[in-house]
Design a protein around this motif. Structure first.
Motif, PDB file in Angstrom:
ATOM      1  N   UNK A  73      -8.779  13.604   3.362  1.00  0.00           N
ATOM      2  CA  UNK A  73      -7.925  13.035   4.401  1.00  0.00           C
ATOM      3  C   UNK A  73      -7.008  11.952   3.823  1.00  0.00           C
ATOM      4  N   UNK A  74      -7.550  11.148   2.929  1.00  0.00           N
ATOM      5  CA  UNK A  74      -6.741  10.105   2.301  1.00  0.00           C
ATOM      6  C   UNK A  74      -5.653  10.717   1.414  1.00  0.00           C
ATOM      7  N   UNK A  75      -5.997  11.780   0.695  1.00  0.00           N
ATOM      8  CA  UNK A  75      -5.038  12.434  -0.205  1.00  0.00           C
ATOM      9  C   UNK A  75      -3.873  13.021   0.585  1.00  0.00           C
ATOM     10  N   UNK A  76      -4.141  13.530   1.785  1.00  0.00           N
ATOM     11  CA  UNK A  76      -3.087  14.135   2.602  1.00  0.00           C
ATOM     12  C   UNK A  76      -1.939  13.166   2.862  1.00  0.00           C
ATOM     13  N   UNK A  77      -2.252  11.871   2.920  1.00  0.00           N
ATOM     14  CA  UNK A  77      -1.242  10.869   3.255  1.00  0.00           C
ATOM     15  C   UNK A  77      -0.573  10.255   2.033  1.00  0.00           C
ATOM     16  N   UNK A  78      -0.975  10.686   0.829  1.00  0.00           N
ATOM     17  CA  UNK A  78      -0.415  10.085  -0.377  1.00  0.00           C
ATOM     18  C   UNK A  78       0.966  10.663  -0.674  1.00  0.00           C
ATOM     19  N   UNK A  79       1.864   9.776  -1.062  1.00  0.00           N
ATOM     20  CA  UNK A  79       3.220  10.207  -1.400  1.00  0.00           C
ATOM     21  C   UNK A  79       3.200  11.057  -2.672  1.00  0.00           C
ATOM     22  N   UNK A  80       3.925  12.171  -2.635  1.00  0.00           N
ATOM     23  CA  UNK A  80       3.977  13.059  -3.786  1.00  0.00           C
ATOM     24  C   UNK A  80       3.008  14.214  -3.718  1.00  0.00           C
ATOM     25  N   UNK A  81       2.128  14.236  -2.684  1.00  0.00           N
ATOM     26  CA  UNK A  81       1.157  15.320  -2.505  1.00  0.00           C
ATOM     27  C   UNK A  81       1.694  16.307  -1.477  1.00  0.00           C
ATOM     28  N   UNK A  82       1.585  17.593  -1.767  1.00  0.00           N
ATOM     29  CA  UNK A  82       1.977  18.638  -0.811  1.00  0.00           C
ATOM     30  C   UNK A  82       0.750  18.940   0.039  1.00  0.00           C
ATOM     31  N   UNK A  83       0.634  18.274   1.158  1.00  0.00           N
ATOM     32  CA  UNK A  83      -0.619  18.251   1.915  1.00  0.00           C
ATOM     33  C   UNK A  83      -1.007  19.615   2.484  1.00  0.00           C
ATOM     34  N   UNK A  84      -0.044  20.481   2.811  1.00  0.00           N
ATOM     35  CA  UNK A  84      -0.401  21.767   3.429  1.00  0.00           C
ATOM     36  C   UNK A  84      -0.916  22.783   2.409  1.00  0.00           C
ATOM     37  N   UNK A  85      -0.850  22.464   1.108  1.00  0.00           N
ATOM     38  CA  UNK A  85      -1.348  23.380   0.082  1.00  0.00           C
ATOM     39  C   UNK A  85      -2.630  22.904  -0.580  1.00  0.00           C
TER      40      UNK A  85
END
Length: 775
Positions: A91-103
């Motif tokens: 959940x924390x990673x989803x909000x990190x800038x530079x991460x493509x959260x849907x993949x």
């Protein structure tokens, strides 16, 4: 040219110094714009076919650079408290800038294929909620094991390890994202081990540590060389001149590189370390002659003129040959290597120009008081003089054993050259024990592999992949790949088709490719309509169903391991061809293999071409084929001995080692030029070979030995670097300088003594032999 430069420096020293300072400031202003680049894709030209295809595969299937987070616990990670922390990290990673959260691939993000109690196909999130019991947690592990798309990728079969695959918008955010993930992990606590790995993270981390290494190694080398020079010449003011020349050469070179828009890659980051020792070489010869001549004249201008009369031609040709050696790298097909070669060549040319102009102007402006004791002291040269006399006597007395031993070593070294093996892996750029190396070892031992390559299968017709024959061929090819020892898992559209059939028909015996094209199409359609993410599906097959992508996870990323997989596939395709299908590789491990192969071929051609050019230059310089060939002996001996040793030792032949061959070409010949040119002058002056040797093994040999020591010891700070390429360069540079230097001092006198010395005089008649010089 010599007269013009000397006239300018001697008559207008202040103008010369002012001009060089202004140019240095102009170049220095460019350096803060530095950009670091460690992307292996940039090792190939943008229009290189392999790179173009790799980019096409990434774009077609929506592939991204991956950061892998590994969670390891020997007692097992499938328990509520661990899965709760994994969900929180995700959940924390989803909000990190530079991460493509849907993949993101994680238990709370990936889909699993099941059927409900009515037998209806259901595609839903693997872990919608954190389980409350150990039994429920272990059921998730069972689901992963039963899903061929997830098995080995998301968790190990024994349940002791789990992986999160974090897609990144670009490689250069990998380290920042990794640091943010580590902060989240530290905040959550727990008794699990967490490891972060992946080629993009290795490259980005290397880039950051490379920058730090530049800031440490260059000043350390500068300090060591300054102290060595001070020990040799015992005059701070004079020694400052060559150190200023070295610093200016580095600033000019790096300023030009950065100012013209080039990024700093692993090789160009070493430019300061290469230039600092090389830039002082001419100055050492000049200072040694100053040291010998100044007490005799007591006049700086006269001393400068006489010194330049003796040294200008050897200095010019040694600089040209070194420039040619590095400039030969521009003939390689690897852009960062071309940049490195071109700018080191520019830096060496700058160092020669500054040595002739700035050093002269600086020396003329020194007050006479500063030079009162220069050359008068016994120098630290008693040990040096005794050592050089011993070398001279041994090389002449044992000339036949030296030549025979040299030939024997050369033959053995040639055998070693045949054993050299090209190999590289970005993760192995870090020393053993580094977190990146530990993470790589742990995660690839537990999971399917963190080295992702892709095999693209293109059908000539639309919907062609849905053909049962093509789908079955993909399945057989995938199974062949998965059986390779270095492959942990291979995933394709065939896995989804078989999993859907298994769930619909109620048993693993139905996990087969249907014989009917329509049934295959229905399975794919059902997957989408039952909740399957189209983005996940289209990473394995295009919407037009004319192209498929086989994901290949490898446990080891070394060239030889990747090549083994590639060759295995080539053998399978040759023995089991399918007419019409276009099958080709993509992915960073494969890119690494291609550029390494191109580097070896390009370096071989560049080295051979440069060697021929240098030989012709030597023949032209000495006006003698014999002397030209003699000048090549230390160079040939050094390359065969050092690189033959690499073959016998089993050391991987990687980019830094390959580039050092050009450095060997440039610097090994320098020692030969100085030795043979000064020997010829001494023979013409004395008319006697042994008396010529007595003269050569005074000041000229001292200068050569100082050069050997300065260059070799100047690279010692890199012995202690955290990055393996820096350690490799320093160790081999040390070996190259020692071998080439002492081959010059031992082998050339021995060989010359076995030949008729008259050819040394050339077209000039040697003078009558004067009395032997007083020692």
């Amino acid at each position: 040219m010599k007269k013009a430069l000397l006239r300018l420096s001697l008559n207008h020293p202040r103008w010369v110094i002012a001009a060089t300072v202004l140019v240095t400031v102009a170049f220095g202003l460019q350096i803060p714009r530095i950009l670091i680049d460690t992307d292996p894709e940039n090792m190939l030209p943008a229009d290189e076919a392999v790179r173009v295809f790799h980019d096409d595969v990434k774009e077609t299937f929506g592939l991204n650079d991956i950061l892998v987070v590994g969670i390891v616990r020997e007692e097992g990670v499938f328990r509520p408290e661990t899965l709760e922390r994994v969900a929180a990290i995700t959940e924390a990673v989803r909000d990190m800038e530079g991460v493509i959260e849907y993949d993101i691939l994680a238990p709370t993000e990936v889909d699993d294929i099941t059927t409900d109690e009515l037998g209806t196909l259901r595609v839903s999130t693997l872990m919608e909620d954190v389980p409350e019991t150990v039994a429920d947690s272990e059921r998730i592990l069972v689901q992963i094991r039963d899903n061929p798309v997830l098995r080995g990728k998301l968790a190990s079969d024994d349940g002791r390890a789990m992986a999160l695959f974090i897609p990144l918008e670009s490689k250069d955010v990998a380290k920042r994202v990794a640091d943010e993930i580590r902060a989240v992990i530290d905040e959550l606590g727990g008794d699990e081990e967490y490891h972060l790995a992946g080629v993009p993270l290795a490259q980005d981390t290397f880039g950051n540590e490379m920058f730090v290494q530049m800031a440490i190694s260059a000043p350390a080398a500068f300090l060591i060389i300054f102290l060595l020079m001070l020990y040799f010449f015992r005059n701070v003011r004079l020694v400052l001149a060559p150190m200023i020349v070295a610093m200016m050469s580095v600033i000019w070179t790096m300023g030009l590189l950065i100012g013209t828009g080039f990024t700093v890659h692993i090789m160009s980051s070493m430019i300061p370390i290469f230039l600092i020792p090389i830039a002082v070489l001419d100055s050492i010869h000049v200072l040694t002659e100053f040291h010998a001549k100044y007490p005799e004249h007591g006049d700086m201008k006269r001393t400068v003129r006489e010194t330049m009369d003796d040294l200008f031609v050897p200095m010019l040709f040694t600089s040209i040959t070194t420039v040619v050696g590095f400039a030969s790298l521009t003939a390689t097909p690897i852009p960062p290597v071309r940049v490195f070669g071109a700018f080191v060549a520019f830096g060496i040319a700058s160092a020669w120009f500054l040595s002739v102009t700035f050093n002269t102007a600086y020396a003329v402006l020194l007050p006479k008081k500063a030079l009162e004791k220069f050359g008068a002291a016994p120098e630290s040269g008693k040990v040096m003089r005794a050592s050089m006399h011993l070398v001279r006597d041994l090389s002449l007395r044992l000339r036949i054993p030296i030549v025979v031993a040299g030939i024997a070593i050369l033959i053995v070294s040639l055998i070693g050259l045949t054993r050299i093996e090209v190999n590289d892996n970005p993760v192995k750029w870090f020393k053993a024990g580094h977190p990146m190396r530990v993470a790589d070892d742990v995660m690839n031992d537990h999971l399917a592999g963190t080295y992702l390559a892709y095999l693209s299968v293109q059908s000539p017709e639309e919907e062609g992949i849905k053909s049962p024959e093509v789908m079955s061929y993909i399945e057989r090819l995938q199974n062949h790949i998965a059986a390779h020892p270095n492959v942990g898992a291979a995933t394709s559209i065939a896995d989804i088709v078989k999993k859907v059939g298994e769930e619909l028909k109620g048993g693993p015996e139905h996990a087969v490719i249907p014989d009917d094209r329509t049934e295959i199409a229905q399975y794919i359609f059902l997957y989408e309509m039952s909740g399957g993410d189209p983005d996940d599906l289209f990473k394995l097959i295009t919407p037009e169903n004319d192209r498929a992508n086989i994901w290949v996870q490898m446990r080891r990323g070394e060239n030889r391991e990747v090549v083994s997989v590639v060759e295995s596939v080539e053998e399978y395709l040759a023995g089991n061809p399918y007419p019409g299908l276009e099958i080709a590789w993509a992915g960073l491990p494969y890119i690494n293999v291609v550029w390494q192969q191109k580097m070896v071929a390009g370096m071989g051609k560049a080295l051979a071409g440069s060697a021929i050019i240098v030989l012709l230059m030597m023949v032209g310089l000495f006006r003698s084929v014999k002397l030209g060939l003699l000048a090549m002996i230390p160079l040939t001996a050094t390359i065969t001995l050092v690189y033959g040793s690499i073959g016998f030792a089993g050391k991987a032949y990687d980019m830094p080692i390959a580039v050092l061959s050009s450095l060997t070409l440039g610097l090994s010949i320098d020692f030969s030029i100085h030795f043979l040119q000064r020997t010829r002058e001494a023979y013409r002056a004395t008319g006697d070979f042994r008396k010529a040797m007595q003269l050569i093994f005074e000041a000229p040999s001292h200068a050569l030995t100082r050069n050997i020591l300065v260059i070799s010891i100047g690279f010692v700070p890199m012995f202690f670097a955290n990055l393996v390429p820096y350690v490799t360069v320093s160790a081999f540079f040390f070996a190259i300088m020692m071998v080439s230097g002492f081959t010059t001092l031992f082998s050339l006198p021995a060989i010359l003594s076995l030949m008729s010395p008259k050819f040394l005089a050339g077209s000039r008649t040697p003078k009558a032999a004067p009395p032997a010089p007083s020692l």
